[in-house]
Design a protein around this motif. Structure first.
Motif, PDB file in Angstrom:
ATOM      1  N   GLY A   1      -9.805 -17.787 -25.681  1.00 46.71           N
ATOM      2  CA  GLY A   1     -10.084 -16.769 -24.669  1.00 46.71           C
ATOM      3  C   GLY A   1     -10.350 -17.407 -23.326  1.00 46.71           C
ATOM      4  O   GLY A   1     -11.368 -17.152 -22.705  1.00 46.71           O
ATOM      5  N   GLY A   2      -9.417 -18.292 -22.899  1.00 48.66           N
ATOM      6  CA  GLY A   2      -9.638 -19.063 -21.680  1.00 48.66           C
ATOM      7  C   GLY A   2      -9.655 -18.231 -20.408  1.00 48.66           C
ATOM      8  O   GLY A   2     -10.158 -18.679 -19.400  1.00 48.66           O
ATOM      9  N   LEU A   3      -9.081 -17.027 -20.453  1.00 43.26           N
ATOM     10  CA  LEU A   3      -9.041 -16.212 -19.242  1.00 43.26           C
ATOM     11  C   LEU A   3     -10.445 -15.779 -18.845  1.00 43.26           C
ATOM     12  O   LEU A   3     -11.259 -15.460 -19.689  1.00 43.26           O
ATOM     13  N   ARG A   4     -10.686 -15.786 -17.542  1.00 41.23           N
ATOM     14  CA  ARG A   4     -11.994 -15.272 -17.140  1.00 41.23           C
ATOM     15  C   ARG A   4     -11.837 -14.307 -15.971  1.00 41.23           C
ATOM     16  O   ARG A   4     -10.799 -14.258 -15.318  1.00 41.23           O
ATOM     17  N   ALA A   5     -12.900 -13.555 -15.754  1.00 37.47           N
ATOM     18  CA  ALA A   5     -12.842 -12.513 -14.734  1.00 37.47           C
ATOM     19  C   ALA A   5     -12.687 -13.137 -13.345  1.00 37.47           C
ATOM     20  O   ALA A   5     -13.107 -14.263 -13.111  1.00 37.47           O
ATOM     21  N   VAL A   6     -12.059 -12.369 -12.455  1.00 39.30           N
ATOM     22  CA  VAL A   6     -11.863 -12.833 -11.080  1.00 39.30           C
ATOM     23  C   VAL A   6     -13.207 -12.848 -10.363  1.00 39.30           C
ATOM     24  O   VAL A   6     -14.011 -11.934 -10.506  1.00 39.30           O
ATOM     25  N   ARG A   7     -13.470 -13.934  -9.630  1.00 39.68           N
ATOM     26  CA  ARG A   7     -14.717 -14.030  -8.875  1.00 39.68           C
ATOM     27  C   ARG A   7     -14.434 -14.069  -7.399  1.00 39.68           C
ATOM     28  O   ARG A   7     -13.309 -14.317  -6.973  1.00 39.68           O
ATOM     29  N   PHE A   8     -15.458 -13.889  -6.635  1.00 42.45           N
ATOM     30  CA  PHE A   8     -15.311 -13.917  -5.186  1.00 42.45           C
ATOM     31  C   PHE A   8     -14.813 -15.278  -4.721  1.00 42.45           C
ATOM     32  O   PHE A   8     -14.016 -15.398  -3.806  1.00 42.45           O
ATOM     33  N   SER A   9     -15.278 -16.333  -5.439  1.00 43.16           N
ATOM     34  CA  SER A   9     -14.906 -17.690  -5.025  1.00 43.16           C
ATOM     35  C   SER A   9     -13.424 -17.986  -5.269  1.00 43.16           C
ATOM     36  O   SER A   9     -12.932 -19.037  -4.881  1.00 43.16           O
ATOM     37  N   ASP A  10     -12.710 -17.075  -5.940  1.00 42.64           N
ATOM     38  CA  ASP A  10     -11.283 -17.284  -6.182  1.00 42.64           C
ATOM     39  C   ASP A  10     -10.429 -16.800  -5.014  1.00 42.64           C
ATOM     40  O   ASP A  10      -9.200 -16.792  -5.115  1.00 42.64           O
ATOM     41  N   ALA A  11     -11.066 -16.403  -3.926  1.00 40.99           N
ATOM     42  CA  ALA A  11     -10.339 -15.764  -2.821  1.00 40.99           C
ATOM     43  C   ALA A  11      -9.186 -16.621  -2.295  1.00 40.99           C
ATOM     44  O   ALA A  11      -8.082 -16.122  -2.085  1.00 40.99           O
ATOM     45  N   ILE A  12      -9.439 -17.923  -2.131  1.00 38.38           N
ATOM     46  CA  ILE A  12      -8.404 -18.774  -1.523  1.00 38.38           C
ATOM     47  C   ILE A  12      -7.180 -18.912  -2.439  1.00 38.38           C
ATOM     48  O   ILE A  12      -6.059 -18.650  -2.007  1.00 38.38           O
ATOM     49  N   PRO A  13      -7.372 -19.300  -3.718  1.00 41.89           N
ATOM     50  CA  PRO A  13      -6.189 -19.330  -4.589  1.00 41.89           C
ATOM     51  C   PRO A  13      -5.503 -17.976  -4.719  1.00 41.89           C
ATOM     52  O   PRO A  13      -4.270 -17.913  -4.787  1.00 41.89           O
ATOM     53  N   LEU A  14      -6.286 -16.890  -4.720  1.00 37.96           N
ATOM     54  CA  LEU A  14      -5.679 -15.562  -4.811  1.00 37.96           C
ATOM     55  C   LEU A  14      -4.805 -15.281  -3.595  1.00 37.96           C
ATOM     56  O   LEU A  14      -3.681 -14.780  -3.730  1.00 37.96           O
ATOM     57  N   ALA A  15      -5.314 -15.638  -2.406  1.00 42.85           N
ATOM     58  CA  ALA A  15      -4.552 -15.408  -1.186  1.00 42.85           C
ATOM     59  C   ALA A  15      -3.269 -16.229  -1.208  1.00 42.85           C
ATOM     60  O   ALA A  15      -2.186 -15.736  -0.862  1.00 42.85           O
ATOM     61  N   LEU A  16      -3.377 -17.487  -1.660  1.00 42.31           N
ATOM     62  CA  LEU A  16      -2.190 -18.346  -1.747  1.00 42.31           C
ATOM     63  C   LEU A  16      -1.164 -17.749  -2.705  1.00 42.31           C
ATOM     64  O   LEU A  16       0.033 -17.762  -2.436  1.00 42.31           O
TER      65      LEU A  16
END
Lengths: 336, 549
Positions: free
Chosen positions: B274-289
């Motif tokens: 179950g390696g997937l984890r919930a999206v966090r605020f700190s993921d903003a940069i990779p998400l934007a990329l």
């Protein structure tokens, strides 16, 4: 209160409750074992305390401060997994030094501290070994040294000894207890092994189906299981009620309840024994001869005889009850 | 042990089939090509080698190849790793669709990508204002577009399988998210990143179609220079010298990738906790990329589709209707639909060959050698079948023409030559998809089956088939898509009256006229649609080893 307080914690996965309304207290400097079968939610509870899982309800606090919203790396807790989870690309010394590096401890102070910790866990001189070259027991000792290096306010241990073989587990459980006591570490371990829990912990909480069904000082929980399933989980193999319990009650004296739980070693072959049984089967095991005996008014129960005794099915034997291997259960339905 | 002999003989015989194929259709043509260059007129002419490499056009091509490949690899890796994180580690809604979008370009025919980028970047295109049409930036972007899938898939597959507890341990020991990444995650990913980056470098350095279409006459890589030297200047000697340089570079690179890969297989990967984890605020940069990358992948394709449906800004299907013709000013000898039909027939033949050979090679290279000697032999075999991936398709194509032109192998005018060349290109990809699956089955399972009375064949059917049928189907689709789009070797071998669709598209952009360009757009959409359809079906099989290196 000083120490860990878990209050009303609940976690669900896709609507399935994994942990329900769990409340726990762990005073500073003590060791608490959360004991339960696999799938009971104890690991999820541990993850909530570690900050790896956000609870749907409830709070986790330490030394009076609510830490529920604080990320794992800022809680000051350390976590040790079943298989150690040593970092394979780092040698033993670098693994142990890992939390020290994170705290920016001066390099000159790291090496002596690592040596000290490795001595503490009984692995002197292993600094330059790679994790892959260590045995399972050694890996767990390194993982313990690494966790202790963090000087955690609370050490969390997830089935720390389950991956090891029996003999090693017994020895390491004793060592673990000694190390935790001598370092004054507050620790919470989850396990399904009642021996491990009893050896290592001051307090035991029994968990089942996501709930804590019983908690208290280890000896109390051990001697007074809250119900039949708890008793079975704590290693009691036979639960007697009705005529069977009536038959044994006089032998146990005051305090024996309506229902009595027996550990496997509760009945021993002894010429002065008060009970008469007929041997149904006999098998030689490490600490004696294990028998299945038919005892009048009680039914078929397990008993032990000294090694060297010759017994065959059909023999009649006298059995002595060992009171310390029994427990009184509160009222409730019998049967399995 | 006499009983072992028949089995060993059978394995050797099995090994001979792909080896002979490789010898006749790869070593012979490439060797012939090289020999023709270095040993002209019956005497060695090695002395001229250096003078070839120091001539301005060749030196420029070498230099350009090197830096565009380095830049392309760096950019692709820098973008691909965060995207792999977002798509394989976060519980992001729609991640399956996004994974599909990001990996599509890898199987798009090079001509389609070339045409799509031109449509996007020309003066009148949506990004015309950037003024980068026919510049090295356009080539760089196209290379990144192509190879992102390699990094995302390769790194993503490993990332997905990483035991999250190592990271959790580090976090519990006081490491911040960034420190966890730097000290625990990155070391675990490093072999896969190195492996992916070396393959991307290989693809960037040997890119042919996109450079030919986007580079115009200004930019030339080793690969397009070889093409130019052989077809236009008939300077085989210089072409051979460049081919040798490329061959050496490729061998060194594949060797490095092999070392990195074997190290990757050594790092323990505990799958599916179950390696997937919930999206966090700190993921903003990779998400934007990731958002940017998705846009970057969609934009050229969307422009291509829109432009194919327009003539002079008016919506129409005429471009598609024209596909039934042979172009304005008789640009083609056959209608485009005819070429499409050719493409399918050839691709199916090529796929059949690539899959049969790929299965044999995979079975062989996944054997556990009992001695160091055999293990070394198996690794060498594995590497040998990766070679076609990195050798100039142009070298292979031209080599075919000059070596397979006399008895007993006079195949020059045989229609079988194109499928063989395409099978050679698809073969490494088939092996890379199948071998990990075969390797994943525990030898003890086979032993258990054998102990229960199963013959070796029966044991394979019982143990391997359930694990392998999905990767096998995926590899088949992959080979089909690659064959449909193959351009480098095919452009050499296709007879003018019997072209494939990519060859026709290239011919159409080479001819002046809006009608021809409109047809090229429509043809590209049809070709891209077919490969995307095949890959879409393959994607549904969820085979992680596919397209991962």
């Amino acid at each position: 209160m000083d120490g860990l307080v878990v209050a009303g914690v609940g976690v669900s996965f896709d609507g399935d409750p994994a942990v329900q309304d769990v409340t726990l207290e762990l005073p500073a400097g003590q060791v608490l074992a959360v004991l339960g079968p696999s799938g009971c939610g104890k690991s999820t509870l541990l993850r909530v305390i570690a900050g790896l899982q956000v609870p749907d309800r409830g709070t986790v606090s330490f030394d009076g401060a609510d830490v529920t919203g604080i990320p794992t790396h800022k809680r000051g807790f350390a976590l040790m997994f079943q298989d150690g989870q040593l970092f394979a690309h780092l040698d033993v010394a670098a693994n142990v030094a890992y939390p020290l590096r994170r705290k920016r401890v001066a390099r000159a102070k790291i090496a002596p501290r690592v040596t000290e910790l490795l001595n503490l866990v009984g692995l002197p001189g292993m600094e330059e070994r790679g994790p892959a070259s260590l045995s399972g027991g050694q890996q767990q000792r390194v993982a313990l040294a690494r966790a202790l290096a963090a000087e955690p306010r609370l050490l969390l241990l997830d089935e720390p000894l389950s991956a090891l073989d029996r003999a090693l587990r017994d020895r390491l459980a004793t060592d673990l207890r000694e190390i935790l006591v001598c370092t004054g570490t507050t620790a919470l371990l989850v396990t399904h092994d009642h021996d491990e829990a009893l050896t290592a912990a001051d307090r035991i909480a029994v968990m089942r189906d996501g709930r804590i069904v019983q908690q208290g000082p280890a000896a109390d929980v051990w001697q007074h299981p809250v119900d039949e399933r708890a008793a079975q989980f704590l290693g009691f193999s036979t639960i007697l009620d009705g005529s069977g319990a009536d038959r044994l009650r006089p032998l146990l004296g005051a305090g024996a309840g309506r229902r009595i739980a027996l550990r496997p070693g509760a009945l021993r072959v002894d010429p002065r024994g008060e009970l008469i049984g007929t041997v149904r089967s006999a098998a030689t095991v490490a600490d004696g001869i294990r028998l299945r005996c038919e005892v009048e008014a009680i039914g078929e129960v397990q008993a032990y005889a000294e090694t060297g005794t010759t017994l065959a099915p059909g023999d009649r034997v006298q059995l002595r009850l060992v009171p310390a291997a029994t427990a009184a259960l509160p009222e409730g339905p019998a049967g399995r | 042990m006499p009983s072992r002999w028949p089995r060993r003989a059978a394995l050797t015989a099995l090994a001979l089939i792909p080896l002979v194929f490789l010898a006749v259709f790869f070593v012979l043509p490439v060797g012939g090509m090289v020999l023709r260059g270095l040993h002209p007129d019956g005497s060695w002419a090695l002395g001229d080698t250096w003078s070839v490499l120091s001539r301005p056009p060749e030196r420029q091509a070498l230099w350009f190849t090197l830096w565009i490949a380095v830049l392309g690899t760096a950019l692709t890796t820098a973008l691909g790793v965060p995207v792999a994180y977002v798509l394989y580690r976060l519980r992001l809604p729609g991640r399956r669709v996004l994974r599909g979008i990001v990996v599509t370009p890898f199987v798009l025919p090079t001509v389609v990508v070339g045409v799509a980028f031109r449509t996007l970047l020309v003066q009148s295109g949506p990004l015309g204002f950037l003024n980068i049409d026919a510049s090295w930036v356009a080539i760089l972007l196209a290379l990144v577009f192509f190879n992102l899938a390699v990094v995302v898939r390769t790194v993503g597959a490993v990332w997905e399988g990483l035991d999250p507890r190592a990271e959790e341990s580090a976090a519990a020991l006081g490491a911040s998210p960034w420190q966890v990444f730097r000290t625990v995650t990155l070391p675990a990913l490093r072999p896969s990143i190195i492996s992916a980056a070396s393959v991307v470098f290989l693809f960037c350095a040997t890119a042919f179609g996109v450079v030919l279409i986007l580079g115009g006459t200004r930019y030339s890589t080793i690969e397009t220079q070889i093409y130019l030297l052989t077809t236009n200047l008939l300077d085989l000697r210089s072409a051979a010298v460049l081919s040798i340089v490329q061959l050496l570079a490729v061998v060194v690179l594949l060797w490095g990738a092999e070392i990195a890969r074997s190290r990757k297989q050594r790092t323990t990967v505990t799958a599916g906790r179950g390696g997937l984890r919930a999206v966090r605020f700190s993921d903003a940069i990779p998400l934007a990329l990731t958002g940017l990358v998705v846009l970057f992948v969609v934009a050229p394709l969307a422009t291509l589709v829109v432009r194919s449906l327009q003539i002079d800004g008016v919506w129409t299907l005429d471009n598609y209707r024209h596909l039934a013709s042979d172009g304005a000013d008789n640009a083609l000898l056959v209608p485009v639909w005819q070429a499409l039909d050719n493409s399918w027939r050839i691709a199916i033949d090529a796929t059949a060959m690539a899959v049969v050979l790929g299965v044999i090679v995979s079975v062989l290279v996944t054997r556990r050698g009992s001695t160091r000697h055999t293990r070394g032999l198996l690794t060498a075999l594995d590497g040998a079948f990766m070679l076609p991936l990195g050798i100039s398709a142009v070298t292979v194509g031209f080599g075919f023409l000059i070596t397979l032109n006399h008895p007993p192998l006079d195949l020059r005018s045989s229609p079988i030559l194109i499928p063989i060349a395409q099978a050679l290109v698809a073969l490494p990809l088939v092996v890379r998809t199948l071998a990990p699956a075969l390797r994943s089955t525990d030898e003890r399972q086979r032993q258990a089956a054998a102990a229960l009375g199963a013959s070796p064949l029966r044991a394979m059917v019982t143990v391997d088939l359930p694990v392998v049928w999905r990767p096998l189907l995926a590899a088949t689709g992959f080979a089909l898509a690659v064959s449909l789009g193959e351009f480098g070797a095919t452009s050499f071998l296709a007879q003018p009256d019997h072209p494939t669709l990519p060859v026709v598209i290239y011919a159409l952009i080479g001819h002046p006229g809006a009608v021809n360009f409109g047809m090229a757009l429509a043809g590209s959409v049809v070709l891209a649609g077919m490969t995307a359809l095949v890959m879409g079906l393959v994607e549904r099989l969820h085979v992680t080893s596919m397209g991962a290196f």
